[in-house]
Design an enzyme around this catalytic site. Structure first.
Site, PDB file in Angstrom:
ATOM      1  N   HIS A  40      15.053 -35.599  77.664  1.00 33.76           N
ATOM      2  CA  HIS A  40      14.487 -36.900  76.595  1.00 33.76           C
ATOM      3  C   HIS A  40      14.008 -35.846  75.632  1.00 33.76           C
ATOM      4  CE1 HIS A  40      10.272 -35.678  77.475  1.00 33.76           C
ATOM      5  NE2 HIS A  40      10.864 -34.509  77.638  1.00 33.76           N
ATOM      6  N   ARG A  41      13.231 -36.308  74.363  1.00 31.91           N
ATOM      7  CA  ARG A  41      12.672 -35.497  73.193  1.00 31.91           C
ATOM      8  C   ARG A  41      11.183 -35.879  73.376  1.00 31.91           C
ATOM      9  NH1 ARG A  41      16.583 -32.887  70.035  1.00 31.91           N
ATOM     10  NH2 ARG A  41      14.743 -31.426  69.812  1.00 31.91           N
ATOM     11  N   SER A  42      10.569 -35.138  72.683  1.00 28.09           N
ATOM     12  CA  SER A  42       9.027 -35.164  72.567  1.00 28.09           C
ATOM     13  C   SER A  42       8.726 -36.417  71.878  1.00 28.09           C
ATOM     14  CB  SER A  42       8.467 -33.828  72.079  1.00 28.09           C
ATOM     15  OG  SER A  42       8.973 -33.525  70.580  1.00 28.09           O
ATOM     16  N   GLN A  53       5.784 -23.775  75.852  1.00 26.75           N
ATOM     17  CA  GLN A  53       5.603 -25.203  75.532  1.00 26.75           C
ATOM     18  C   GLN A  53       5.631 -26.145  76.629  1.00 26.75           C
ATOM     19  OE1 GLN A  53       8.572 -26.692  72.285  1.00 26.75           O
ATOM     20  NE2 GLN A  53       9.551 -27.582  74.102  1.00 26.75           N
ATOM     21  N   GLU A  54       6.276 -25.681  77.935  1.00 27.27           N
ATOM     22  CA  GLU A  54       6.239 -26.779  79.032  1.00 27.27           C
ATOM     23  C   GLU A  54       6.230 -26.029  80.254  1.00 27.27           C
ATOM     24  OE1 GLU A  54       9.702 -29.227  78.388  1.00 27.27           O
ATOM     25  OE2 GLU A  54       9.527 -29.398  76.236  1.00 27.27           O
ATOM     26  N   GLU A 107      13.829 -22.110  80.679  1.00 25.68           N
ATOM     27  CA  GLU A 107      14.288 -22.658  79.556  1.00 25.68           C
ATOM     28  C   GLU A 107      13.849 -21.897  78.310  1.00 25.68           C
ATOM     29  OE1 GLU A 107      13.874 -26.891  79.101  1.00 25.68           O
ATOM     30  OE2 GLU A 107      14.450 -26.872  76.831  1.00 25.68           O
ATOM     31  N   ASP A 166      18.567 -24.235  75.673  1.00 25.82           N
ATOM     32  CA  ASP A 166      18.043 -25.668  74.867  1.00 25.82           C
ATOM     33  C   ASP A 166      18.545 -25.275  73.409  1.00 25.82           C
ATOM     34  OD1 ASP A 166      17.172 -27.872  73.358  1.00 25.82           O
ATOM     35  OD2 ASP A 166      15.064 -27.663  74.006  1.00 25.82           O
ATOM     36  N   LYS A 221      14.786 -34.063  82.736  1.00 23.37           N
ATOM     37  CA  LYS A 221      13.486 -33.553  82.149  1.00 23.37           C
ATOM     38  C   LYS A 221      12.989 -34.664  81.077  1.00 23.37           C
ATOM     39  CE  LYS A 221      12.977 -30.721  78.539  1.00 23.37           C
ATOM     40  NZ  LYS A 221      12.551 -29.463  77.859  1.00 23.37           N
ATOM     41  N   SER A 252      10.170 -29.631  68.392  1.00 22.36           N
ATOM     42  CA  SER A 252      10.607 -28.041  68.464  1.00 22.36           C
ATOM     43  C   SER A 252      12.190 -28.209  68.329  1.00 22.36           C
ATOM     44  CB  SER A 252       9.923 -27.232  69.687  1.00 22.36           C
ATOM     45  OG  SER A 252      10.768 -27.768  70.842  1.00 22.36           O
ATOM     46  N   GLU A 269       4.108 -35.159  75.356  1.00 26.65           N
ATOM     47  CA  GLU A 269       5.083 -35.486  76.369  1.00 26.65           C
ATOM     48  C   GLU A 269       4.110 -35.989  77.614  1.00 26.65           C
ATOM     49  OE1 GLU A 269       8.129 -32.757  77.168  1.00 26.65           O
ATOM     50  OE2 GLU A 269       8.812 -32.999  75.344  1.00 26.65           O
ATOM     51  N   LYS A 280      20.690 -33.187  75.266  1.00 27.21           N
ATOM     52  CA  LYS A 280      20.362 -34.017  74.364  1.00 27.21           C
ATOM     53  C   LYS A 280      21.077 -34.827  73.624  1.00 27.21           C
ATOM     54  CE  LYS A 280      15.529 -31.313  74.120  1.00 27.21           C
ATOM     55  NZ  LYS A 280      15.218 -30.513  73.314  1.00 27.21           N
TER      56      LYS A 280
HETATM   57  P1  PGA Z   1      11.653 -31.456  71.624  1.00 30.42           P
HETATM   58  O1  PGA Z   1      11.279 -30.673  72.866  1.00 30.42           O
HETATM   59  O2  PGA Z   1      11.939 -32.623  71.912  1.00 30.42           O
HETATM   60  O3  PGA Z   1      10.205 -31.258  70.676  1.00 30.42           O
HETATM   61  O4  PGA Z   1      12.800 -30.235  70.772  1.00 30.42           O
HETATM   62  C1  PGA Z   1      11.734 -30.529  73.919  1.00 30.42           C
HETATM   63  C2  PGA Z   1      12.417 -29.301  74.302  1.00 30.42           C
HETATM   64  O5  PGA Z   1      12.242 -28.297  73.817  1.00 30.42           O
HETATM   65  O6  PGA Z   1      12.910 -29.196  75.352  1.00 30.42           O
HETATM   66 ZN    ZN Z   2      13.343 -26.857  75.360  1.00 32.39          ZN
END
Ligand code: PGA
Ligand code: ZN
Length: 430
Positions: free
Chosen positions: A374-376, A172-173, A294, A321, A397, A42, A214, A346
Site C-alpha cells: 500500500h502507501r502511507s 520508519q516501520e 527494507e 523500495d 505490506k 516518504s 499507517e 507499489k
Molecule cells: P510511503 O511509505 O507510502 O510514505 O512512501 C511506505 C514505504 O516507504 O514503504
Molecule cells: Zn519503504
C-alpha cells in the site's frame, strides 16, 4: 467482450486528508467500476510523477484537479474513442504511456494514468464475472509470471517512525511477521493480538500510545532498538515464539536520515558510516530475528547495497523500495549489481498495472521475493489485496492491523483466502 463507454474522475480525500484521484469506468454492458489511487509520504526520487495542482489556495497546493482534468478531458475521451475492450489491459496501458510520452509520466500524471489502469482492470473482472484476484492472476499468467494464487504473508507495521511517526524514531516501520506456516487468517489474528498488547503495554508504562499514518503506534521511545524491544515484549506475552512462529522486520527508509555521506540515528551518539551501519543491522538481525530489511541504505548507495546483500542476504530479505521505485530499469540494474534479493511493489510508483506486472516478472525471474505494498496515504480501496494475491506475492505490506483504510485490505485477504479454500474443495459450490 465489453467496450469502454465512459471514464470519469473526481477529487477525493485520502487517509491523511490529502486529495487523491478516484476514477470510474463504464462498459457498454452496464458494468461500472471505481478505483482510487494511494499516495506516499516518504516517496523515492525515482518514482513517476504524482501530479498536484500547486495552487496554494486549495489544500495547501495538494489538490489534484489537473490530474482529474487529464482523465476527464484527455485520457478518458481518447480511450473511449478507440473502442477498447476492457480486457485489453496491456494495450490500454501502452496507449496511455504513449499519450503521456514522458519517462516519468510527468505530462499527464502517474496518478491520473494509474487511476484509469486500475479502474479498467476492475471493470474487466466484473464484466468477466471473475473475482478480481482471479482476473489479475490471468493477467499475470499472460506475462508468464508463475504465480501461486494465495493470500500472502502480512508484514504488520506495528510501530510508525520516520516520516510517518511522531518524529522521535528514525526507522520508519517496525514489522511483526507471522511464520509462513500460518494461514493468513491465523496470522491476522496473531497480529491483532500483538497489536492490542503493544497498546496496553505502552499505556501501562505511561508512554504515548497514539498512532501514526499507517495505524501503528507512534510512541515516545529513545532509540530504534527500544521499538524492537517493545515488539519482543508483546510477543513474549503470547504463546508464540520469536524466531519460530513470528519474525521481525524493518523498513528503515534510510534515505530520510542520510546526509553528507553519513547516517544519523539515535541509537549511537556518533553518525554511522555505511560500513558501521551494515554492522549495526547485523547486530540487530542477531538479536531480533529480522527476516525483512527494507531500504537499509540510501537510494543511490549501489555499492553499499551490494555489500549488505553479501553480509545479510542469505538470512534476510533485503528489499528495495526507494532504491527500485517499481521501475524496470532500476530492478534490472539491481539484479546486475546483486544489490538486493526482494522488491517492494507499489503500482503508483510506476503508474500502470502492465508495467507493475513487468517488474514482478523480472524480479521473479531473478529468484527474488515479491512484496506488494500500500502507501502511507490510502483510501478504502482494496484493489491492492486482490492484486497481491493474483500475482502470488510472498508478502503484503498494508500497515498495522488497525484503521479503516488498512483493515479494508487485510479483511479482503481473509475473504480471498476462504474463497480459494472453498474452490479447492472437491464439491466446490462456486
Ligand atoms: P510511503 O511509505 O507510502 O510514505 O512512501 C511506505 C514505504 O516507504 O514503504
Ligand atoms: Zn519503504
Amino acid at each position: 467482450m465489453a467496450i469502454i463507454k465512459r471514464i470519469w474522475s473526481r477529487e477525493i480525500l485520502d487517509s491523511r486528508s490529502t486529495p487523491t484521484v478516484e476514477t470510474a469506468c463504464l462498459l457498454d454492458n452496464g458494468v461500472v467500476s471505481v478505483y482510487s489511487v494511494p499516495s506516499g509520504a516518504s516517496t523515492g526520487s525515482y518514482e513517476s510523477l504524482e501530479l498536484r495542482d500547486s495552487d496554494p489556495n486549495r489544500f495547501h497546493g495538494k489538490g489534484v484537479l489537473k490530474a482529474v482534468n487529464n482523465v476527464n478531458q484527455v485520457l478518458g475521451p481518447q480511450i473511449v474513442s478507440k473502442n477498447f475492450d476492457a480486457t485489453n489491459q496491456f494495450e490500454i496501458d501502452q496507449f496511455m504511456i504513449k499519450l503521456d510520452g514522458t519517462e516519468n509520466k510527468s505530462k499527464l500524471g502517474a496518478n491520473a494514468i494509474l487511476s484509469i489502469s486500475g479502474a479498467v482492470a476492475k471493470a474487466a473482472a466484473l464484466s468477466s464475472a471473475m473475482q478480481l484476484f482471479e482476473y489479475i492472476a490471468d493477467l499475470a499468467r499472460k506475462k508468464q509470471i508463475l504465480a501461486t494464487v494465495h493470500a500472502p504473508i502480512p508484514l504488520f507495521n506495528m510501530i510508525n517512525g520516520g516520516l510517518h511517526g511522531a518524529g522521535n524514531l528514525d526507522f520508519q516501520e517496525f514489522f511483526v511477521i507471522p511464520a509462513s506456516s500460518k494461514s493468513f487468517t491465523d496470522g491476522l489474528r496473531i497480529g491483532s493480538e500483538i497489536y492490542m498488547s503493544i497498546g496496553n503495554n505502552l499505556k501501562h508504562r505511561g508512554a504515548i500510545h497514539s498512532v501514526g499514518d499507517e495505524g501503528g503506534y507512534a510512541p515516545n521511545l529513545f532509540t530504534n532498538a527500544d521499538a524492537l524491544e517493545i515488539l519482543v515484549e508483546a510477543i513474549r506475552q503470547t504463546t508464540y515464539q520469536l524466531g519460530r512462529d513470528i519474525f521481525l522486520g524493518l523498513d528503515v527508509a534510510a534515505s530520510t536520515f542520510f546526509a553528507d555521506n553519513m547516517y544519523t540515528i539515535r541509537d549511537k551518539s556518533a553518525p554511522f558510516t555505511e560500513d558501521s551501519l551494515i554492522m549495526y543491522y547485523k547486530e540487530l538481525q542477531n538479536n531480533y530475528h529480522l527476516a525483512v530489511l527494507e531500504d537499509p541504505l540510501h537510494e543511490d548507495a549501489w555499492e553499499g547495497w551490494r555489500k549488505i546483500s553479501e553480509v545479510l542476504g542469505s538470512q534476510v530479505a533485503i528489499v528495495g523500495d526507494d532504491l527500485l521505485a517499481t521501475n524496470l530499469k532500476r530492478v534490472d540494474k539491481a539484479i546486475q549489481n546483486r544489490a538486493c534479493n526482494a522488491v517492494l511493489i507499489k503500482p503508483n510508483q510506476i503508474g500502470t498495472i502492465t508495467e507493475t506486472l513487468d517488474v514482478i516478472k523480472k524480479a521473479r525471474d531473478a529468484g527474488w521475493k515479491v512484496i506488494v505494498s500500500h502507501r502511507s496515504g490510502e483510501t478504502n480501496d482494496s484493489f491492492i489485496a486482490d492484486f497481491a494475491s493474483g500475482v502470488g506475492a510472498d508478502y503484503v505490506k498494508f500497515g498495522a492491523p488497525a484503521r479503516g483504510e488498512r483493515v479494508a485490505k487485510y479483511n479482503r485477504l481473509m475473504s480471498i483466502e476462504s474463497e480459494i479454500y472453498l474452490k479447492s474443495q472437491p464439491q466446490a459450490q462456486r
